[in-house]
Design an enzyme around this catalytic site. Sequence first.
Site, PDB file in Angstrom:
ATOM      1  N   GLY A   7      10.751 -14.238  -7.864  1.00  0.00           N
ATOM      2  CA  GLY A   7      11.621 -13.231  -7.227  1.00  0.00           C
ATOM      3  C   GLY A   7      10.812 -12.415  -6.235  1.00  0.00           C
ATOM      4  O   GLY A   7       9.649 -12.741  -5.948  1.00  0.00           O
ATOM      5  N   ARG A  58      -6.109 -16.271  -1.232  1.00  0.00           N
ATOM      6  CA  ARG A  58      -4.697 -15.868  -1.280  1.00  0.00           C
ATOM      7  C   ARG A  58      -4.337 -15.193  -2.592  1.00  0.00           C
ATOM      8  O   ARG A  58      -3.324 -14.509  -2.676  1.00  0.00           O
ATOM      9  CB  ARG A  58      -3.782 -17.078  -1.027  1.00  0.00           C
ATOM     10  N   ASN A  59      -5.162 -15.413  -3.636  1.00  0.00           N
ATOM     11  CA  ASN A  59      -4.884 -14.789  -4.929  1.00  0.00           C
ATOM     12  C   ASN A  59      -5.780 -13.583  -5.213  1.00  0.00           C
ATOM     13  O   ASN A  59      -5.898 -13.141  -6.350  1.00  0.00           O
ATOM     14  CB  ASN A  59      -5.019 -15.823  -6.047  1.00  0.00           C
ATOM     15  N   GLU A 114       7.076 -16.499  -6.852  1.00  0.00           N
ATOM     16  CA  GLU A 114       7.745 -17.691  -7.377  1.00  0.00           C
ATOM     17  C   GLU A 114       9.038 -17.322  -8.102  1.00  0.00           C
ATOM     18  O   GLU A 114      10.039 -17.997  -8.015  1.00  0.00           O
ATOM     19  CB  GLU A 114       6.733 -18.399  -8.317  1.00  0.00           C
ATOM     20  N   GLY A 131       7.049  -9.012  -0.233  1.00  0.00           N
ATOM     21  CA  GLY A 131       6.819 -10.457  -0.186  1.00  0.00           C
ATOM     22  C   GLY A 131       7.697 -11.170  -1.194  1.00  0.00           C
ATOM     23  O   GLY A 131       8.510 -10.554  -1.890  1.00  0.00           O
ATOM     24  N   SER A 137      -2.802  -9.604   0.377  1.00  0.00           N
ATOM     25  CA  SER A 137      -3.681 -10.725   0.022  1.00  0.00           C
ATOM     26  C   SER A 137      -4.876 -10.792   0.958  1.00  0.00           C
ATOM     27  O   SER A 137      -4.764 -10.515   2.162  1.00  0.00           O
ATOM     28  CB  SER A 137      -2.932 -12.043   0.120  1.00  0.00           C
ATOM     29  N   GLU A 160      -2.811  -1.895  -1.136  1.00  0.00           N
ATOM     30  CA  GLU A 160      -2.262  -1.601   0.192  1.00  0.00           C
ATOM     31  C   GLU A 160      -2.478  -2.702   1.224  1.00  0.00           C
ATOM     32  O   GLU A 160      -1.650  -2.897   2.110  1.00  0.00           O
ATOM     33  CB  GLU A 160      -2.871  -0.303   0.740  1.00  0.00           C
ATOM     34  N   ASP A 205      -7.105 -20.982 -10.344  1.00  0.00           N
ATOM     35  CA  ASP A 205      -6.534 -20.937  -8.973  1.00  0.00           C
ATOM     36  C   ASP A 205      -7.185 -19.818  -8.175  1.00  0.00           C
ATOM     37  O   ASP A 205      -6.516 -19.058  -7.478  1.00  0.00           O
ATOM     38  CB  ASP A 205      -5.015 -20.733  -9.053  1.00  0.00           C
TER      39      ASP A 205
HETATM   40  O1  ACK Z   1      -0.174 -10.876   1.437  1.00  0.00           O
HETATM   41  P1  ACK Z   1       0.818  -9.919   0.924  1.00  0.00           P
HETATM   42  O2  ACK Z   1       1.229  -8.754   1.669  1.00  0.00           O
HETATM   43  O3  ACK Z   1       0.332  -9.432  -0.543  1.00  0.00           O
HETATM   44  O4  ACK Z   1       2.075 -10.724   0.407  1.00  0.00           O
HETATM   45  C1  ACK Z   1       1.996 -11.068  -0.929  1.00  0.00           C
HETATM   46  C2  ACK Z   1       3.340 -10.864  -1.608  1.00  0.00           C
HETATM   47  O5  ACK Z   1       3.268  -9.681  -2.372  1.00  0.00           O
HETATM   48  C3  ACK Z   1       3.729 -12.029  -2.531  1.00  0.00           C
HETATM   49  O6  ACK Z   1       2.746 -12.145  -3.533  1.00  0.00           O
HETATM   50  C4  ACK Z   1       2.080  -9.023  -2.124  1.00  0.00           C
HETATM   51  N1  ACK Z   1       1.588  -8.462  -3.370  1.00  0.00           N
HETATM   52  C5  ACK Z   1       1.514  -9.050  -4.570  1.00  0.00           C
HETATM   53  N2  ACK Z   1       1.003  -8.188  -5.457  1.00  0.00           N
HETATM   54  C6  ACK Z   1       0.768  -7.023  -4.815  1.00  0.00           C
HETATM   55  C7  ACK Z   1       0.207  -5.786  -5.190  1.00  0.00           C
HETATM   56  N3  ACK Z   1      -0.201  -5.534  -6.441  1.00  0.00           N
HETATM   57  N4  ACK Z   1       0.106  -4.842  -4.251  1.00  0.00           N
HETATM   58  C8  ACK Z   1       0.503  -5.103  -2.993  1.00  0.00           C
HETATM   59  N5  ACK Z   1       1.008  -6.246  -2.565  1.00  0.00           N
HETATM   60  C9  ACK Z   1       1.140  -7.231  -3.486  1.00  0.00           C
HETATM   61  C10 ACK Z   1       1.095 -10.017  -1.568  1.00  0.00           C
END
Ligand code: ACK
Length: 918
Positions: free
Chosen positions: A602, A719-720, A600, A597, A675, A672, A715
């Site tokens: 990179g 999504r977080n 902000e 993904g 979000s 895995e 926040d």
């Molecule tokens: O919804 P996603 O697949 O899960 O897309 C976003 C993307 O990176 C941008 O934030 C994924 N992401 C962020 N942190 C992690 C993590 N620790 N393990 C797996 N995916 C992550 C997030």
Amino acid sequence: FSLRAHLFCWVMNSSQPLQRPCLTQPRAFINLTESHIWEEISGVDEHYTPIRTFQVCNVMEYSQNNWLRTNWIPRNSAQKIYVELKFTLRDCNSIPMVLTCKETFNLHYLETDEDQGSKFREHQFSKIDTIAADESFTQMDLGDRILKLNTEVREVGPMTKKGFHLAFQDVGACVALVSVRVYFKKCPFTVRNLAMFPDTVPTDSQSLVEVRGSCVNNSREEDPPKMYCSTEGEWLVPIGKCLCNIGYEERGVACQACRPGFYKASSGNVECSKCPPHSYTHQEGAVHCDCEKNYFRAEEDPVSMACSRPPSAPRNVISAINETSVILDWSLPADSGGRKDVTFNVVCKRCWPGPRQCEPCLGAVRFLPRATGLTNTTVTVVDLLAHTNYTFEIEAQNRVSPQAPTIRQYAAVTITTNQAAPSAVTVIRKDRTSRNSISLSWMEPERPNGIILDYEVKYYEKEQETSYTILRSKGTNVTLNGLKPDTTYLLQIRARTAAGYGSSSRKFEFETTFSISSENSQVVLIAVSSAVAIILLTVLLYIVISRSVCQSKHSHTGLPGIKTYVDPHTYEDPSQAVHEFAKELEASCIAIDKVVGAGEFGEVCSGRLKLPSKKEICVAIKTLKAGYTEKQRRDFLSEASIMGQFDHPNIIRLEGVVTRSKPVMIVTEYMENGSLDGFLRKHDAQFTVIQLVGMLRGIASGMKYLSDMGYVHRDLAARNILVNSNLVCKVSDFGLSRVLEDDPEAAYTTRGGKIPIRWTAPEAIAYRKFTSASDVWSYGIVLWEVMSYGERPYWEMSNQDVIKAVDEGYRLPPPMECPATLYQLMLDCWQKDRNNRPKFEQSVSILDKLIRNPSSLKITASTASRPVNLLLDRTSTDITSFHTMGDWLESARTLPCKDAFSGVSYSSCDTLAKTSAE
Ligand code: ACK
């Protein structure tokens, strides 16, 4: 030998041979002439076949001694010679006026190594016999033309020289020699039992000659072949035999090559066999047939077996899932490939949503009875992860499959596992030990697989396992009281979720302290008390001094006595904060696999982290893109400084940072399922309410930890939240400036702040009052997001309309099929007065109760569909959403005013509806 053709027409008178011309007119019998010699005369035999004869008939003179001798006859291998004579003889009485008539003649022989030519010495000859006629003929016979032919056979031998002459001595008879046959007897070349026996001449003795046979071409000896040759030239008593070689069959007395389309794989006197189905030979003499294209023969297959091919795929795969195990059942393939040795291999793949997102299952998964070489059409797979998608490929194989690796026939089935019991508690810590008690605490199991309802603590004196004590603890600590001093105890802990008990931890060993005598104990007590008092004073002094120093440097919030969050902003040098809270990692320990993904600052990647002497783990890697400013680097790393301060199963864990090389990275545990909002949208309506509540409980627990630490998230939104493969939800996104920069949901308020309006409490929007209570409001929105599977709060309403509506007391309606109790919790979180909102701790315990009593989740709040432009007016009553008073009271159980209702009887919803909010 037939001498007929070889007899020379020698007529001898005494020692002077004289040759006379033979008569050309053949006659059966001739009148006698006056000359005393053997005459060669043509005549006819009894069948009127022309023949040549030697005749003599000097009966009118005395002292006849007329010799007729053969040419030299080579003996070859003969030892005993037979002489067969055919002749006619005139009856002396029938001849008128005879002087010296005889009715016999003599047969002689002479053995020599070479032809004697015209040499003749009478005395050298040995007499074989005097030959007399059985029948002699008369004048009358002549007239009747009746030929009275005599046949006499005489034996001569054993001979030793190279050859011999025969001689006929006439002493005054009237005789005609019609034929002389000279022969010897032998056993002729023959083939018996596929062995060849050569021409064999018997010995002169009476014994049989033993002859060894030799096998005919393309055969081999089975038993040494032998036969006996008798003196009569007959083969007797065949022994032993030969067998045709492979590729050859017995035809006649020979071994002949198998014809095309036939083969013979073993030696023996059997016929060649036709090639079995799906095989062929184009050559003669085949020892096996080759398989047709796409047909094969296994190594151990006999050549007589039809060629076969791999089986087709198994059919009708059925899966029966039981928590984290699955029973797979299937039917035999439609085509067994022409064999009976079909077995099955089961390949397990763990899959993620999206195309081809599968990888082989890890070693922990067990197959019963095993994964490969299954002969039955069923297998049980256990120890799968909970709530995980798996694909099982069931492959049919037979013994020829390895020869056709490109033809892989399998049937696949995809399953999703259910709830599972928790994994074992692995880390137990001894907090305090006294003479009679031990205080312990432990970490939640690595895989809780749901909400842990309580822990069972079993302990007993070492070697007294049969008398144990069991305690239950809701939290992760316990104090064991009433123990014996100076005694070793063993202890095991196991966690319980709605799915039942997990496996027990290993046995941990603890000892109580020793007992001291009362006299000594007082002295010790005084000493210990003084020491403790001194230490306490020192510590107190240290805390007071260090606090006053710290307070001037950093701002600390949170509860006294509990580890609190330190705002990295309070550090003058932000990189000092990073290195205080985050471990610096070697870039060489990190392997990036793919980009998952964009953040902000990179890309966000997935990869692996391998620290020295640690197991390799999957990680997420947030990178800082090239060309960053110093402020961006600070802001980027501030997230690590914050995250590194937390240690909770529902907060994303920081593995470390890379700041000393580029790119700058933040490395966290890998989640895995990504979000939560996207995950729920992908799995719309696929989870049980208890699973959803399990996720919400995790988020509440993480938020409780943050609020206890004094950290305000600002926040909190689906999504977080990140979700791992066990459906464990963890709070993430801790950047300092993230609310302003990072979150696309954030919008500028009238007061200039950039805020995610839909998730933010009114007081935070209005005057930036961000507190744990405003996080609780956001948590209510997350509750709503989860229960509506990722629906956007307030749908397409504008931010302004949302602010206005909320301010006026409108609230989001219950999502479809949302349990009334959960909706009530949302409404509580959305209390206008932030003091009336539940604390996270309360939310955790409400959710725990729901999980423990899942029947309470059956009553759903009734606004089942999305209202058009209308939020529920929370200033008036919403009890119309309940069907009965009972439902409402049930859902209202958690209200603070619950007690006020107890003992008051309401007969209908109408009477209740008239009650004011107060
Ligand atoms: O919804 P996603 O697949 O899960 O897309 C976003 C993307 O990176 C941008 O934030 C994924 N992401 C962020 N942190 C992690 C993590 N620790 N393990 C797996 N995916 C992550 C997030």
